[in-house]
Design a protein around this motif. Structure first.
Motif, short mmCIF file in Angstrom:
data_model
loop_
_atom_site.label_atom_id
_atom_site.label_comp_id
_atom_site.label_asym_id
_atom_site.label_seq_id
_atom_site.Cartn_x
_atom_site.Cartn_y
_atom_site.Cartn_z
N GLN A 1 0.75 -1.09 -0.02
CA GLN A 1 -0.08 -0.11 0.07
C GLN A 1 0.70 1.25 -0.03
OE1 GLN A 1 -2.54 -0.28 3.16
NE2 GLN A 1 -4.01 -1.43 2.49
N LYS A 2 0.46 2.29 -0.38
CA LYS A 2 1.29 3.50 -0.58
C LYS A 2 1.32 4.14 0.86
CE LYS A 2 1.21 8.05 -2.86
NZ LYS A 2 0.49 8.62 -3.83
N SER A 3 2.45 4.54 1.18
CA SER A 3 2.82 4.98 2.44
C SER A 3 2.05 6.40 2.97
CB SER A 3 4.29 5.08 2.74
OG SER A 3 4.83 6.05 1.87
N GLN A 4 1.58 6.50 3.81
CA GLN A 4 1.21 7.90 4.57
C GLN A 4 1.89 8.45 5.45
OE1 GLN A 4 -2.59 6.59 6.28
NE2 GLN A 4 -3.63 5.90 4.33
N GLY A 5 2.21 9.58 5.46
CA GLY A 5 3.09 10.29 6.33
C GLY A 5 2.60 11.61 6.86
N ILE A 6 3.37 11.95 8.10
CA ILE A 6 3.24 13.46 8.70
C ILE A 6 4.56 13.80 8.55
CG2 ILE A 6 2.44 14.49 10.58
CD1 ILE A 6 0.21 12.20 10.98
N SER A 7 4.67 15.28 8.64
CA SER A 7 6.10 15.82 8.75
C SER A 7 5.86 17.05 9.54
CB SER A 7 6.70 16.17 7.54
OG SER A 7 7.82 16.71 7.63
N SER A 8 6.83 17.29 10.69
CA SER A 8 6.77 18.62 11.36
C SER A 8 8.35 18.90 11.21
CB SER A 8 6.39 18.30 12.62
OG SER A 8 7.30 17.46 13.53
N GLY A 9 8.50 19.78 11.68
CA GLY A 9 9.87 20.51 11.90
C GLY A 9 10.97 19.58 12.72
N ILE A 10 10.40 18.85 13.69
CA ILE A 10 11.23 17.92 14.38
C ILE A 10 11.44 16.56 14.02
CG2 ILE A 10 11.25 16.91 16.90
CD1 ILE A 10 9.78 19.44 17.67
N TYR A 11 10.32 15.73 13.44
CA TYR A 11 10.19 14.49 13.09
C TYR A 11 9.55 14.19 11.93
CZ TYR A 11 5.83 13.98 15.42
OH TYR A 11 4.32 14.02 15.81
N ARG A 12 9.75 13.25 11.10
CA ARG A 12 8.83 12.64 10.16
C ARG A 12 8.35 11.33 10.48
NH1 ARG A 12 12.59 12.63 5.88
NH2 ARG A 12 12.64 10.47 6.19
N TYR A 13 7.08 11.03 10.13
CA TYR A 13 6.41 10.00 10.63
C TYR A 13 5.78 9.19 9.23
CZ TYR A 13 2.80 6.81 12.16
OH TYR A 13 1.89 5.73 12.36
N THR A 14 5.99 8.09 8.93
CA THR A 14 5.44 7.18 8.03
C THR A 14 4.90 6.16 8.25
OG1 THR A 14 7.52 6.12 7.17
CG2 THR A 14 6.94 8.30 6.09
N HIS A 15 3.74 5.72 7.85
CA HIS A 15 3.13 4.52 7.91
C HIS A 15 2.73 3.72 6.94
CE1 HIS A 15 -0.85 2.15 8.88
NE2 HIS A 15 -0.14 1.50 9.57
N ARG A 16 3.04 2.51 6.75
CA ARG A 16 2.78 1.59 5.28
C ARG A 16 2.30 0.10 5.94
NH1 ARG A 16 8.63 1.92 5.47
NH2 ARG A 16 9.62 0.10 5.54
N CYS A 17 1.93 -0.76 5.30
CA CYS A 17 1.36 -1.71 5.53
C CYS A 17 2.11 -2.90 4.19
CB CYS A 17 0.00 -1.86 5.38
SG CYS A 17 -0.81 -3.48 5.82
N GLU A 18 2.66 -3.71 4.76
CA GLU A 18 3.40 -4.75 3.73
C GLU A 18 3.06 -6.26 4.27
OE1 GLU A 18 7.56 -4.12 3.14
OE2 GLU A 18 7.01 -2.01 2.53
N SER A 19 2.16 -6.98 3.34
CA SER A 19 2.08 -8.18 3.87
C SER A 19 1.40 -8.35 4.89
CB SER A 19 3.37 -9.07 3.69
OG SER A 19 4.02 -8.96 2.68
N GLY A 20 0.44 -7.45 5.18
CA GLY A 20 -0.44 -7.56 6.44
C GLY A 20 0.36 -7.02 7.51
N VAL A 21 1.40 -6.53 7.50
CA VAL A 21 2.07 -5.99 8.62
C VAL A 21 2.11 -4.47 8.90
CG1 VAL A 21 4.33 -6.21 9.94
CG2 VAL A 21 3.66 -8.04 8.85
N ASN A 22 1.66 -3.93 9.82
CA ASN A 22 1.93 -2.36 9.66
C ASN A 22 3.28 -1.93 10.20
OD1 ASN A 22 -0.83 -1.64 9.29
ND2 ASN A 22 -1.11 -2.38 11.38
N ILE A 23 3.65 -1.11 9.50
CA ILE A 23 5.22 -0.53 9.64
C ILE A 23 5.09 0.97 9.89
CG2 ILE A 23 7.31 -0.41 8.95
CD1 ILE A 23 7.00 -3.04 7.03
#
Length: 59
Positions: A3-25
């Motif tokens: 699935q396409k990764s979804q992400g949030i970015s701020s000045g301090i950190y960058r967060y991405t969430h993706r799902c591969e083979s039924g596993v949330n990363i």
């Protein structure tokens, strides 16, 4: 199935969430800034100077 990764970015950190083979990363990356890098070098230098002073004063 990828699935396409979804992400949030701020000045301090960058967060991405993706799902591969039924596993949330969840990836969290801390963004580098010039102040943090300089501050860590100054802290490491002070720590090293303090350790050397302590070791050399025992001689």
């Amino acid at each position: 199935m990828k699935q396409k990764s979804q992400g949030i970015s701020s000045g301090i950190y960058r967060y991405t969430h993706r799902c591969e083979s039924g596993v949330n990363i969840h990836d969290i990356f801390v963004e580098r800034s010039a102040f943090r890098v300089l501050f860590s070098y100054v802290g490491a230098t002070c720590l090293l100077a303090n350790v050397c002073r302590t070791l050399l004063s025992k001689v």
